[in-house]
Design a protein around this motif. Structure first.
Motif, mmCIF file in Angstrom:
data_model
loop_
_atom_site.group_PDB
_atom_site.id
_atom_site.type_symbol
_atom_site.label_atom_id
_atom_site.label_comp_id
_atom_site.label_asym_id
_atom_site.label_seq_id
_atom_site.Cartn_x
_atom_site.Cartn_y
_atom_site.Cartn_z
ATOM 1 N N ALA A 248 0.840 -1.210 0.000
ATOM 2 C CA ALA A 248 0.000 0.000 0.000
ATOM 3 C C ALA A 248 0.873 1.256 0.000
ATOM 4 O O ALA A 248 0.589 2.210 -0.726
ATOM 5 C CB ALA A 248 -0.936 -0.005 1.207
ATOM 6 N N ALA A 249 1.930 1.241 0.780
ATOM 7 C CA ALA A 249 2.837 2.392 0.814
ATOM 8 C C ALA A 249 3.544 2.566 -0.525
ATOM 9 O O ALA A 249 3.687 3.689 -1.023
ATOM 10 C CB ALA A 249 3.855 2.218 1.939
ATOM 11 N N ARG A 250 3.972 1.467 -1.137
ATOM 12 C CA ARG A 250 4.703 1.539 -2.406
ATOM 13 C C ARG A 250 3.836 2.075 -3.548
ATOM 14 O O ARG A 250 4.311 2.806 -4.394
ATOM 15 C CB ARG A 250 5.237 0.163 -2.797
ATOM 16 C CG ARG A 250 6.320 -0.345 -1.920
ATOM 17 C CD ARG A 250 7.648 0.321 -2.265
ATOM 18 N NE ARG A 250 8.741 -0.395 -1.689
ATOM 19 C CZ ARG A 250 9.459 0.052 -0.659
ATOM 20 N NH1 ARG A 250 9.188 1.211 -0.129
ATOM 21 N NH2 ARG A 250 10.430 -0.668 -0.172
ATOM 22 N N VAL A 251 2.572 1.687 -3.582
ATOM 23 C CA VAL A 251 1.689 2.151 -4.663
ATOM 24 C C VAL A 251 0.931 3.418 -4.267
ATOM 25 O O VAL A 251 0.128 3.923 -5.051
ATOM 26 C CB VAL A 251 0.708 1.047 -5.138
ATOM 27 C CG1 VAL A 251 1.458 -0.118 -5.746
ATOM 28 C CG2 VAL A 251 -0.211 0.587 -4.022
ATOM 29 N N ARG A 252 1.196 3.887 -3.056
ATOM 30 C CA ARG A 252 0.603 5.128 -2.548
ATOM 31 C C ARG A 252 -0.919 5.132 -2.587
ATOM 32 O O ARG A 252 -1.556 6.019 -3.144
ATOM 33 C CB ARG A 252 1.174 6.330 -3.278
ATOM 34 C CG ARG A 252 2.649 6.476 -3.043
ATOM 35 C CD ARG A 252 3.222 7.655 -3.707
ATOM 36 N NE ARG A 252 4.629 7.739 -3.299
ATOM 37 C CZ ARG A 252 5.511 8.480 -3.882
ATOM 38 N NH1 ARG A 252 5.178 9.242 -4.890
ATOM 39 N NH2 ARG A 252 6.748 8.490 -3.468
ATOM 40 N N MET A 253 -1.464 4.055 -2.010
ATOM 41 C CA MET A 253 -2.919 3.918 -1.902
ATOM 42 C C MET A 253 -3.243 3.478 -0.484
ATOM 43 O O MET A 253 -2.417 2.837 0.169
ATOM 44 C CB MET A 253 -3.431 2.839 -2.860
ATOM 45 C CG MET A 253 -3.401 3.199 -4.314
ATOM 46 S SD MET A 253 -4.112 1.847 -5.272
ATOM 47 C CE MET A 253 -2.771 1.516 -6.391
ATOM 48 N N PRO A 254 -4.449 3.793 -0.015
ATOM 49 C CA PRO A 254 -4.848 3.304 1.306
ATOM 50 C C PRO A 254 -4.865 1.773 1.338
ATOM 51 O O PRO A 254 -5.133 1.116 0.318
ATOM 52 C CB PRO A 254 -6.271 3.850 1.488
ATOM 53 C CG PRO A 254 -6.413 4.938 0.476
ATOM 54 C CD PRO A 254 -5.481 4.612 -0.646
ATOM 55 N N LEU A 255 -4.591 1.219 2.508
ATOM 56 C CA LEU A 255 -4.580 -0.232 2.665
ATOM 57 C C LEU A 255 -5.917 -0.848 2.253
ATOM 58 O O LEU A 255 -5.946 -1.907 1.620
ATOM 59 C CB LEU A 255 -4.235 -0.599 4.111
ATOM 60 C CG LEU A 255 -4.147 -2.084 4.436
ATOM 61 C CD1 LEU A 255 -3.111 -2.789 3.552
ATOM 62 C CD2 LEU A 255 -3.814 -2.278 5.907
#
Length: 163
Positions: A73-80
């Motif tokens: 989620a952090a790598r693709v910059r989206m909420p979990l």
């Protein structure tokens, strides 16, 4: 919302004024080059069956390998929660698989399944072919300089993201 005129190839706002000077011009030229050089290898319907979020997850897992859901989620910059829904869809299509390590069953790791690996490799092959066509238009010295500059940008972004 900023918009660019696609017919002239020059950056513009809806009023026709330049957007961001050099940055707008760079985006215009990169977009045009990528559409003509990279997307020519992609089957017309192949990318339509995947959302941008799905492609981002598949590409990240292909490049970085198995990872936890929170790191993905952090790598693709989206909420979990969004990544969880995307992974659910991709798992349903047998493109990714979830794993729970025996030592900590609360952690969920996700990795590409065989179909996801095939998609990632085909997309990577298409991007490399496009980059080869792009580089072929430059002299050897220009190629080295372009690669050096993109490496500098990538290293700067990597450094920023770890600070």
């Amino acid at each position: 919302v900023l918009k660019r005129k696609r017919t002239t190839g020059s950056p513009s706002a809806s009023s026709g004024a330049p957007i961001g000077g050099g940055a707008g011009e760079l985006v215009t030229h990169l977009d045009r080059a990528m559409r003509r050089l990279v997307l020519t290898d992609v089957e017309p319907d192949s990318h339509e069956s995947f959302s941008r979020s799905e492609i981002a997850v598949l590409d990240t897992l292909g490049a970085e390998g198995s990872t936890t859901m929170s790191l993905l989620a952090a790598r693709v910059r989206m909420p979990l929660s969004t990544v969880t829904r995307v992974v659910d869809r991709l798992a349903g299509r047998k493109l990714v698989q979830r794993e729970r390590p025996e030592e900590n069953r609360r952690i969920v790791r996700v990795a590409l399944a065989t179909g996801g690996q095939a998609f990632y490799l085909a997309a990577l092959k298409s991007r490399i072919a496009g980059a080869e066509r792009l580089l072929a238009r430059l002299t050897a010295a220009e190629q080295r300089e372009l690669i050096r500059l993109f490496q500098k940008i990538a290293m700067s972004i990597d450094k920023e993201s770890t600070e």
